[in-house]
Design an enzyme around this catalytic site. Structure first.
Site, mmCIF file in Angstrom:
data_model
loop_
_atom_site.group_PDB
_atom_site.id
_atom_site.type_symbol
_atom_site.label_atom_id
_atom_site.label_comp_id
_atom_site.label_asym_id
_atom_site.label_seq_id
_atom_site.Cartn_x
_atom_site.Cartn_y
_atom_site.Cartn_z
ATOM 1 N N ARG A 51 0.811 -1.227 0.000
ATOM 2 C CA ARG A 51 0.000 0.000 0.000
ATOM 3 C C ARG A 51 0.833 1.261 0.000
ATOM 4 O O ARG A 51 0.535 2.178 -0.761
ATOM 5 C CB ARG A 51 -0.984 -0.122 1.127
ATOM 6 C CG ARG A 51 -1.253 0.665 2.166
ATOM 7 C CD ARG A 51 -1.997 -0.200 3.183
ATOM 8 N NE ARG A 51 -1.384 -1.526 3.279
ATOM 9 C CZ ARG A 51 -1.941 -2.624 2.846
ATOM 10 N NH1 ARG A 51 -3.111 -2.618 2.298
ATOM 11 N NH2 ARG A 51 -1.314 -3.763 2.964
ATOM 12 N N THR A 52 1.866 1.322 0.789
ATOM 13 C CA THR A 52 2.595 2.586 0.874
ATOM 14 C C THR A 52 3.236 2.922 -0.470
ATOM 15 O O THR A 52 3.114 4.034 -0.971
ATOM 16 C CB THR A 52 3.649 2.528 2.005
ATOM 17 O OG1 THR A 52 2.982 2.187 3.211
ATOM 18 C CG2 THR A 52 4.347 3.853 2.185
ATOM 19 N N LYS A 80 24.732 -5.224 -4.108
ATOM 20 C CA LYS A 80 26.173 -5.206 -4.403
ATOM 21 C C LYS A 80 26.957 -4.522 -3.293
ATOM 22 O O LYS A 80 28.170 -4.351 -3.399
ATOM 23 C CB LYS A 80 26.428 -4.454 -5.715
ATOM 24 C CG LYS A 80 25.767 -5.058 -6.920
ATOM 25 C CD LYS A 80 26.115 -4.214 -8.150
ATOM 26 C CE LYS A 80 25.334 -4.681 -9.364
ATOM 27 N NZ LYS A 80 25.428 -3.695 -10.446
ATOM 28 N N ARG A 101 11.785 3.470 1.927
ATOM 29 C CA ARG A 101 11.491 2.562 3.043
ATOM 30 C C ARG A 101 12.697 1.673 3.257
ATOM 31 O O ARG A 101 13.278 1.150 2.300
ATOM 32 C CB ARG A 101 10.269 1.701 2.732
ATOM 33 C CG ARG A 101 10.108 0.576 3.739
ATOM 34 C CD ARG A 101 8.813 -0.130 3.637
ATOM 35 N NE ARG A 101 7.719 0.724 4.083
ATOM 36 C CZ ARG A 101 6.483 0.281 4.298
ATOM 37 N NH1 ARG A 101 6.205 -0.995 4.093
ATOM 38 N NH2 ARG A 101 5.543 1.093 4.698
ATOM 39 N N HIS A 129 6.829 6.089 10.813
ATOM 40 C CA HIS A 129 6.159 5.934 9.519
ATOM 41 C C HIS A 129 5.274 7.164 9.332
ATOM 42 O O HIS A 129 4.053 7.094 9.437
ATOM 43 C CB HIS A 129 5.332 4.650 9.535
ATOM 44 C CG HIS A 129 4.820 4.205 8.200
ATOM 45 N ND1 HIS A 129 4.817 5.030 7.086
ATOM 46 C CD2 HIS A 129 4.284 3.024 7.797
ATOM 47 C CE1 HIS A 129 4.296 4.357 6.063
ATOM 48 N NE2 HIS A 129 3.966 3.151 6.478
HETATM 49 C C1 NCD Z 1 2.451 -0.548 8.092
HETATM 50 C C2 NCD Z 1 3.968 -0.540 8.080
HETATM 51 O O1 NCD Z 1 4.566 -0.793 7.042
HETATM 52 O O2 NCD Z 1 4.527 -0.223 9.120
HETATM 53 N N1 NCD Z 1 1.900 -0.732 6.843
HETATM 54 C C3 NCD Z 1 1.638 0.354 6.088
HETATM 55 O O3 NCD Z 1 2.520 1.043 5.640
HETATM 56 N N2 NCD Z 1 0.356 0.686 5.904
HETATM 57 C C4 NCD Z 1 1.870 -1.428 9.083
HETATM 58 C C5 NCD Z 1 2.292 -2.857 9.089
HETATM 59 O O4 NCD Z 1 3.095 -3.281 8.277
HETATM 60 O O5 NCD Z 1 1.781 -3.543 9.965
#
Ligand code: NCD
Length: 303
Positions: A51-52, A80, A101, A129
């Protein structure tokens, strides 16, 4: 040039402006459809995400921009041995803005230090986050009309859940917020967070049973147990189904309580709850796109 590492990087006033912009995008998407024409977003994802990453990509495409990037550390030069600092210097030559991320806490911050383009922390280990928090706040503000004077229950993995850490940080700046932390002993919210709340004189309670407190909540933020951050599988298996929100438990909740979840859901909310009008976790996903559009426009100084 601005980056977003932590939700506190924006003042409460700046957040209000961002959320107003997100609500305007929701109402008038065509007004924004070409704002990022010719701009590129790089999504650098060293850790799994659906989703992100797709939310960022949809946001940039909705703004008329384009997207490059990788979604797996093994398919990037990290495999690498390239450092995050070098990678971002290279990405700075290709793109106008970057969402990153990484499984390591602080990685996005290291990248921001060397970057020539705005960097957005899209999740750094168990730490923060911020764009999920912007999503959560926009959802609450849009559906409840305010961000103050709430009792919010956060339930599940409060130790490793970075969305929880970011949301507590962000909500601690609003008036009249009371936190109820609902977790098994092993997954309690970290001490640095409860210390911060005590210092700021913000009321909080820690409980184990959801049933005992659900009736007192205005907002319930459910989270999954973060399997990938456990040191051993046995502990995960023991704790993974500790909380399952079902119709029976929900019967004790207030009629106006909102149920939020950053997703992905595993077992912690039974699917029978999805049709309940209080369950807004899929609406939350849509707000995530609007708020990321607003964030991209703001960091690129296009508003
Ligand atoms: C969350 C995360 O990645 O921290 N997911 C997200 O980005 N919506 C929550 C999760 O992974 O539980």
């Amino acid at each position: 040039m601005r980056h977003l590492m932590n939700p506190l990087d924006f003042s409460v006033e700046e957040l209000d402006k961002l959320f107003d912009l997100a609500n305007d995008i929701e109402k008038n998407p065509e007004k924004y459809a070409k704002k990022c024409a010719g701009k590129k977003l790089a999504t650098c994802f060293y850790e799994p995400s659906t989703r992100t990453r797709l939310s960022f990509e949809a946001a940039m495409i909705n703004l008329g921009g384009s997207v490059i990037g990788f979604s797996d550390a093994n398919s990037s030069s990290a495999a690498k041995g390239e450092s995050v600092s070098d990678t971002i210097r290279v990405i700075s030559c290709f793109a106008d803005i970057c969402a990153m991320r990484h499984p390591k806490e602080g990685a996005a911050m290291v990248a921001a230090g060397k970057s020539k383009i705005p960097v957005i922390n899209a999740g750094d280990g168990g730490h923060q986050h911020p764009t999920q928090t912007l999503t959560d706040l926009l959802t609450i503000r849009s559906l409840k009309g305010k961000l103050d004077h709430f009792t919010i229950g956060l339930c599940g993995d409060l130790k490793f859940g970075r969305t929880v850490h970011s949301l507590i940080n962000a909500l601690s700046r609003y008036e009249g917020i009371r936190f109820v932390f609902i977790s098994p002993e092993e997954l309690r919210v970290p001490d640095y967070i409860t210390e911060m709340l005590r210092e700021k004189d913000i009321p909080y309670a820690e409980v184990i049973k959801l049933e005992e407190v659900i009736g007192a909540l205005d907002l319930l933020y459910m989270t999954r147990v973060q399997r990938e951050r456990f040191f051993n599988e046995e502990d995960y298996v023991r704790l993974k189904d500790f909380y399952i929100l079902d119709k029976k438990k929900l019967a004790k909740a207030n009629q106006n309580m909102l149920i939020l979840h950053p997703l992905p859901r595993v077992n912690e909310i039974s699917v029978e709850v999805d049709d309940d009008p209080r369950a807004v976790y899929f609406e939350q996903v849509q707000y995530g796109v609007y708020v990321r559009m607003a964030l991209i426009l703001t960091l690129l100084e296009l508003v």
